[in-house]
Design a protein around this motif. Structure first.
Motif, mmCIF file in Angstrom:
data_model
loop_
_atom_site.group_PDB
_atom_site.id
_atom_site.type_symbol
_atom_site.label_atom_id
_atom_site.label_comp_id
_atom_site.label_asym_id
_atom_site.label_seq_id
_atom_site.Cartn_x
_atom_site.Cartn_y
_atom_site.Cartn_z
ATOM 1 N N SER A 184 1.986 56.015 51.213
ATOM 2 C CA SER A 184 3.195 55.312 50.781
ATOM 3 C C SER A 184 4.048 56.206 49.890
ATOM 4 N N ASN A 185 5.316 55.858 49.801
ATOM 5 C CA ASN A 185 6.196 56.609 48.904
ATOM 6 C C ASN A 185 6.262 55.926 47.535
ATOM 7 N N ARG A 186 7.111 56.462 46.661
ATOM 8 C CA ARG A 186 7.169 55.933 45.298
ATOM 9 C C ARG A 186 7.718 54.516 45.241
ATOM 10 N N ARG A 187 8.387 54.113 46.311
ATOM 11 C CA ARG A 187 8.929 52.767 46.375
ATOM 12 C C ARG A 187 7.870 51.783 46.858
ATOM 13 N N GLY A 188 6.733 52.316 47.267
ATOM 14 C CA GLY A 188 5.662 51.461 47.757
ATOM 15 C C GLY A 188 5.717 51.226 49.249
ATOM 16 N N GLN A 189 6.649 51.865 49.923
ATOM 17 C CA GLN A 189 6.742 51.672 51.373
ATOM 18 C C GLN A 189 5.798 52.621 52.091
ATOM 19 N N VAL A 190 5.207 52.127 53.147
ATOM 20 C CA VAL A 190 4.360 52.992 53.961
ATOM 21 C C VAL A 190 5.260 53.939 54.747
ATOM 22 N N GLU A 191 5.091 55.220 54.503
ATOM 23 C CA GLU A 191 5.918 56.208 55.199
ATOM 24 C C GLU A 191 5.171 56.850 56.358
ATOM 25 N N GLU A 192 3.868 56.787 56.283
ATOM 26 C CA GLU A 192 3.069 57.478 57.286
ATOM 27 C C GLU A 192 1.842 56.629 57.594
ATOM 28 N N GLU A 193 1.494 56.538 58.850
ATOM 29 C CA GLU A 193 0.367 55.685 59.231
ATOM 30 C C GLU A 193 -0.372 56.308 60.418
ATOM 31 N N PHE A 194 -1.676 56.273 60.336
ATOM 32 C CA PHE A 194 -2.521 56.769 61.424
ATOM 33 C C PHE A 194 -3.483 55.650 61.796
ATOM 34 N N ARG A 195 -3.392 55.180 63.023
ATOM 35 C CA ARG A 195 -4.169 54.009 63.436
ATOM 36 C C ARG A 195 -5.172 54.388 64.521
ATOM 37 N N MET A 196 -6.388 54.023 64.257
ATOM 38 C CA MET A 196 -7.450 54.229 65.250
ATOM 39 C C MET A 196 -7.813 52.858 65.799
ATOM 40 N N GLU A 197 -7.580 52.660 67.086
ATOM 41 C CA GLU A 197 -7.924 51.396 67.721
ATOM 42 C C GLU A 197 -8.846 51.656 68.901
ATOM 43 N N ARG A 198 -9.418 50.580 69.409
ATOM 44 C CA ARG A 198 -10.389 50.767 70.494
ATOM 45 C C ARG A 198 -9.761 51.382 71.739
ATOM 46 N N THR A 199 -8.516 51.093 71.955
ATOM 47 C CA THR A 199 -7.883 51.566 73.190
ATOM 48 C C THR A 199 -6.877 52.687 72.963
ATOM 49 N N GLY A 200 -6.801 53.178 71.745
ATOM 50 C CA GLY A 200 -5.867 54.273 71.545
ATOM 51 C C GLY A 200 -5.659 54.634 70.096
ATOM 52 N N ILE A 201 -4.815 55.635 69.909
ATOM 53 C CA ILE A 201 -4.502 56.151 68.572
ATOM 54 C C ILE A 201 -2.979 56.177 68.435
ATOM 55 N N THR A 202 -2.486 55.733 67.297
ATOM 56 C CA THR A 202 -1.046 55.765 67.050
ATOM 57 C C THR A 202 -0.780 56.409 65.699
ATOM 58 N N TYR A 203 0.198 57.275 65.670
ATOM 59 C CA TYR A 203 0.630 57.898 64.421
ATOM 60 C C TYR A 203 2.121 57.677 64.286
ATOM 61 N N ARG A 204 2.542 57.278 63.105
ATOM 62 C CA ARG A 204 3.982 57.139 62.893
ATOM 63 C C ARG A 204 4.348 57.658 61.515
ATOM 64 N N THR A 205 5.523 58.217 61.445
ATOM 65 C CA THR A 205 5.976 58.724 60.150
ATOM 66 C C THR A 205 7.471 58.528 60.011
#
Lengths: 195, 281
Positions: free
Chosen positions: B82-103
């Protein structure tokens, strides 16, 4: 309702990755803006709610898009702020459009390769680091300057892919020319750059 | 000094609101592999300190009203920064059927891929028993119109001869949108879905000021799919596919740049540094 729903799931995430991205977006927003504590976030939410209260029939809801909420039928962008680093890059890019005599004193036209090298250099700095001031020399070459109580560091991006530097910190002085390939910061400069 | 009317990129130096990269498996991970993969994500704690299980939320409608259904199982795990504002800026998700990354913190491709590569290096070796089904990369860009909304025209941002905007939309004097999609045969084994969505709408960008501004949102999503009907069969075990994923992601990124160059006019391209060296693109 607005005439369009440009932030609808179908338009923003309606692709083969929708299964991942839409869920990711929704949970990202919910987890990020609403669950984390902190003064900055509290201020931000307060601003949002102040905005929402202005209309008596106000309703607000989360949208699946991570960076947008709908308040009183208006889409409100709640994404991150533009960083100082991004403003700096834009400023250097803006200078590429200047012509000769941009200073009214017969300065040479900005040298694109020098400006782009400065841009690449800025891109390589840590996003949270102290950002320099951009400079444009009468020669058309770009420079970057850090100046604070502890040190003064000036860089000039030369035409042969190298960088001239001058640094004073306390009683120490450093100067020289180092190669810069645009992909990593010159090791000799790393300890001189304020963090 | 008054600024001439025109579009400016969301973040001055670039218009990228966020980037999403996804990897889809050909089936769900078995329990053991899923456990190993999510446990390995402990190693990402330094770079992605946030941690959240991914659960399915169910709601039942009936005589008792709306009743939440308890999640049957955890679908995966997300690590976030998260950034200083508390917002999630970057996320890495591991799921059973795939992987997602967002920034949202886009600086340059090398940096974004460098981070994602590091995360994949940790989890991919644990993704046993599944093969690569698809690799996708999506960019979400936003340009803000500075000027009276009545003067905003698509041509101030979009190339007149762009194949991604219908002529009727190009002539719009009010809000407009245009969504296009097609499949492309990349080679005998890869089918690519290319989706380009353009939306012109009004948004409040500063909640304190409360004033709406006209914006154009551009989303470009490219998905390379394997094992499609009438294409050669492939079998790329996910656990050993980092090199292939890197190759595909770079190809998708380059194609994204090519599409963007065909989409926005020269002024907009220059504002976002599209014609610069790859390191600053």
């Amino acid at each position: 309702m607005p005439p369009l729903q440009p932030n609808s799931t179908s338009s923003r995430y309606g692709s083969a990755i929708s299964g991942f991205a839409a869920i990711a977006a929704a949970s990202c927003f919910a987890g990020g803006t609403h669950s984390s504590a902190g003064a900055a976030e509290a201020r931000f939410l307060q601003q949002l709610y102040q905005y929402a209260r202005r209309a008596p029939s106000s309703t607000h809801m989360l949208d699946v898009d991570a960076n947008e909420v709908v308040i009183d039928d208006q889409i409100v962008f709640v994404g991150r702020e533009t960083s100082e680093q991004e403003h700096l890059i834009a400023k250097l890019r803006e200078w590429e459009w200047l012509g000769p005599n941009w200073d009214g004193e017969n300065a040479a036209a900005p040298v694109t390769s020098s400006l782009q090298a400065a841009n690449q250099f800025v891109c390589l700095l840590d996003r949270d680091a102290e950002m320099p001031e951009p400079m444009l020399h009468a020669s058309g070459r770009a420079g970057l300057v850090w100046s604070n109580d502890d040190r003064y560091l000036e860089l000039e991006f030369l035409l042969n892919g190298s960088v001239a530097y001058f640094c004073t910190a306390a009683v120490d002085k450093h100067k020289g020319v180092v190669a810069f390939d645009g992909r990593r910061l010159p090791p000799a400069l790393v300890p001189l750059i304020p963090t | 000094m008054a600024t001439a009317p025109g579009f400016r990129p969301l973040h001055d130096a670039h218009a990228i609101e966020q980037v999403v990269a996804s990897i889809a498996f050909d089936g769900p991970l078995a329990d053991a592999a899923m456990r190993a993969a999510t446990e390995s994500m402990r190693l990402l704690e330094h770079e992605l300190p946030g941690l959240a299980p991914i659960n399915r939320i169910g709601i039942s409608f009936g005589p008792q009203g709306i009743v939440p259904i308890a999640p049957e199982q955890t679908l995966g795990l997300a690590r976030t920064a998260s950034n200083r504002r508390g917002q999630v800026e970057e996320e890495f998700r591991m799921e059973r059927t795939g992987i997602t990354y967002r920034t949202q913190a886009y600086t340059r491709w090398d940096a974004v891929w460098g981070r994602l590569r590091g995360f994949l290096t940790v989890v991919l070796p644990h993704c046993a028993g599944v093969s690569l089904n698809a690799v996708a990369l999506a960019y979400f860009d936003k340009f803000i119109w500075e000027g009276s909304a009545a003067d905003c025209r698509p041509g101030a941002l979009i190339r007149a001869d762009s194949p991604y905007l219908a002529p009727s939309s190009f002539g719009a004097t009010d809000l407009w949108h245009c969504h296009t999609g097609r499949f492309v045969r990349v080679d005998s084994a890869v089918k690519r879905l290319e989706a380009v969505d353009l939306d012109c709408g009004d948004e409040v960008l500063d909640p304190l000021a409360g004033q709406q501004k006209r914006v154009v949102k551009i989303s470009t999503t490219l998905t390379d799919m394997f094992n499609q009907p009438s294409f050669d069969a492939t079998n790329y075990p996910v656990e050993g596919s980092l090199g292939l994923i890197e190759e595909v992601m770079l190809a998708l990124h380059n194609e994204q740049k090519a599409i963007f160059a065909m989409l926005v006019n020269d002024r907009a391209a220059a504002l976002v540094g599209l014609n610069h060296a790859p390191a600053s693109a």
